[in-house]
Design a protein around this motif. Structure first.
Motif, PDB file in Angstrom:
ATOM      1  N   LYS A  57      47.263  44.200  50.026  1.00 44.60           N
ATOM      2  CA  LYS A  57      47.875  42.968  50.498  1.00 44.60           C
ATOM      3  C   LYS A  57      47.770  41.952  49.364  1.00 44.60           C
ATOM      4  O   LYS A  57      46.995  42.135  48.422  1.00 44.60           O
ATOM      5  N   LEU A  58      48.531  40.870  49.457  1.00 46.40           N
ATOM      6  CA  LEU A  58      48.569  39.879  48.375  1.00 46.40           C
ATOM      7  C   LEU A  58      47.181  39.354  48.035  1.00 46.40           C
ATOM      8  O   LEU A  58      46.813  39.277  46.866  1.00 46.40           O
ATOM      9  N   GLY A  59      46.392  38.996  49.022  1.00 45.47           N
ATOM     10  CA  GLY A  59      45.054  38.461  48.756  1.00 45.47           C
ATOM     11  C   GLY A  59      44.173  39.435  47.989  1.00 45.47           C
ATOM     12  O   GLY A  59      43.407  39.043  47.109  1.00 45.47           O
ATOM     13  N   GLU A  60      44.294  40.721  48.308  1.00 41.76           N
ATOM     14  CA  GLU A  60      43.517  41.742  47.616  1.00 41.76           C
ATOM     15  C   GLU A  60      43.996  41.903  46.172  1.00 41.76           C
ATOM     16  O   GLU A  60      43.188  42.035  45.255  1.00 41.76           O
ATOM     17  N   LEU A  61      45.324  41.887  45.984  1.00 43.05           N
ATOM     18  CA  LEU A  61      45.884  41.986  44.632  1.00 43.05           C
ATOM     19  C   LEU A  61      45.458  40.788  43.789  1.00 43.05           C
ATOM     20  O   LEU A  61      45.109  40.937  42.615  1.00 43.05           O
ATOM     21  N   LYS A  63      42.728  39.110  43.994  1.00 37.35           N
ATOM     22  CA  LYS A  63      41.331  39.291  43.600  1.00 37.35           C
ATOM     23  C   LYS A  63      41.205  40.319  42.477  1.00 37.35           C
ATOM     24  O   LYS A  63      40.468  40.101  41.513  1.00 37.35           O
ATOM     25  N   VAL A  64      41.928  41.429  42.597  1.00 33.18           N
ATOM     26  CA  VAL A  64      41.882  42.462  41.550  1.00 33.18           C
ATOM     27  C   VAL A  64      42.322  41.872  40.216  1.00 33.18           C
ATOM     28  O   VAL A  64      41.676  42.072  39.183  1.00 33.18           O
ATOM     29  N   LEU A  65      43.437  41.124  40.219  1.00 31.63           N
ATOM     30  CA  LEU A  65      43.943  40.527  38.972  1.00 31.63           C
ATOM     31  C   LEU A  65      42.991  39.466  38.430  1.00 31.63           C
ATOM     32  O   LEU A  65      42.757  39.393  37.222  1.00 31.63           O
ATOM     33  N   LYS A  66      42.435  38.651  39.315  1.00 31.92           N
ATOM     34  CA  LYS A  66      41.482  37.625  38.880  1.00 31.92           C
ATOM     35  C   LYS A  66      40.267  38.275  38.227  1.00 31.92           C
ATOM     36  O   LYS A  66      39.821  37.860  37.148  1.00 31.92           O
ATOM     37  N   ASP A  67      39.732  39.315  38.872  1.00 36.29           N
ATOM     38  CA  ASP A  67      38.558  40.010  38.330  1.00 36.29           C
ATOM     39  C   ASP A  67      38.881  40.666  36.989  1.00 36.29           C
ATOM     40  O   ASP A  67      38.086  40.603  36.045  1.00 36.29           O
ATOM     41  N   LYS A  68      40.047  41.291  36.891  1.00 35.15           N
ATOM     42  CA  LYS A  68      40.456  41.932  35.634  1.00 35.15           C
ATOM     43  C   LYS A  68      40.600  40.867  34.551  1.00 35.15           C
ATOM     44  O   LYS A  68      40.195  41.077  33.403  1.00 35.15           O
ATOM     45  N   GLY A  69      41.149  39.717  34.906  1.00 31.79           N
ATOM     46  CA  GLY A  69      41.284  38.622  33.957  1.00 31.79           C
ATOM     47  C   GLY A  69      39.937  38.137  33.453  1.00 31.79           C
ATOM     48  O   GLY A  69      39.750  37.900  32.262  1.00 31.79           O
ATOM     49  N   ILE A  76      44.301  35.056  35.160  1.00 33.54           N
ATOM     50  CA  ILE A  76      45.427  35.783  35.733  1.00 33.54           C
ATOM     51  C   ILE A  76      45.552  35.380  37.192  1.00 33.54           C
ATOM     52  O   ILE A  76      44.597  35.488  37.962  1.00 33.54           O
ATOM     53  N   LYS A  77      46.746  34.913  37.554  1.00 32.80           N
ATOM     54  CA  LYS A  77      47.012  34.483  38.930  1.00 32.80           C
ATOM     55  C   LYS A  77      48.296  35.140  39.422  1.00 32.80           C
ATOM     56  O   LYS A  77      49.248  35.308  38.663  1.00 32.80           O
ATOM     57  N   ALA A  78      48.297  35.470  40.701  1.00 36.04           N
ATOM     58  CA  ALA A  78      49.507  35.975  41.359  1.00 36.04           C
ATOM     59  C   ALA A  78      49.748  35.100  42.584  1.00 36.04           C
ATOM     60  O   ALA A  78      48.825  34.862  43.366  1.00 36.04           O
ATOM     61  N   GLN A  79      50.978  34.615  42.710  1.00 39.90           N
ATOM     62  CA  GLN A  79      51.327  33.771  43.847  1.00 39.90           C
ATOM     63  C   GLN A  79      52.635  34.242  44.447  1.00 39.90           C
ATOM     64  O   GLN A  79      53.522  34.728  43.725  1.00 39.90           O
ATOM     65  N   HIS A  80      52.754  34.060  45.748  1.00 44.92           N
ATOM     66  CA  HIS A  80      54.044  34.287  46.393  1.00 44.92           C
ATOM     67  C   HIS A  80      55.036  33.340  45.722  1.00 44.92           C
ATOM     68  O   HIS A  80      54.722  32.176  45.456  1.00 44.92           O
ATOM     69  N   MET A  81      56.220  33.824  45.417  1.00 47.07           N
ATOM     70  CA  MET A  81      57.199  33.012  44.679  1.00 47.07           C
ATOM     71  C   MET A  81      57.520  31.704  45.402  1.00 47.07           C
ATOM     72  O   MET A  81      57.676  30.663  44.764  1.00 47.07           O
TER      73      MET A  81
END
Length: 90
Positions: A57-61, A63-69, A76-81
């Protein structure tokens, strides 16, 4: 759903490979990439699409990207457009 993924930090080898691998592993398709490097600082914006059959789900993704960053010294941030558009309209 479409996402905006932003990556900012000191340039180093493997940034694009790492982020695109995380997205691919979770069935998130990259639609567009814009990147530049200015005086050693890396800046990239990706437009991606997260389908209903994405593994996370978006929230999990996020967190994964933030941790990898954090591992790589990047933000690294991912947001709904839609959220990105609302917060970046002046």
């Amino acid at each position: 759903m479409k996402l905006v993924v932003t990556i900012v930090g000191k340039d180093r080898v493997g940034i694009i490979a790492t982020v695109s691998s995380v997205l691919a592993e979770n069935n998130v398709n990259i639609l567009n990439i814009n990147q530049n490097i200015m005086e050693g600082f890396f800046n990239m914006v990706m437009i991606a699409e997260m389908s209903e059959d994405s593994k996370l789900k978006l929230g999990e993704l996020q967190k994964v990207l933030k941790d990898k960053g954090e591992e790589m010294g990047l933000d690294i941030k991912a947001q709904h457009m839609d959220i990105f558009n609302v917060t970046h309209n002046v």
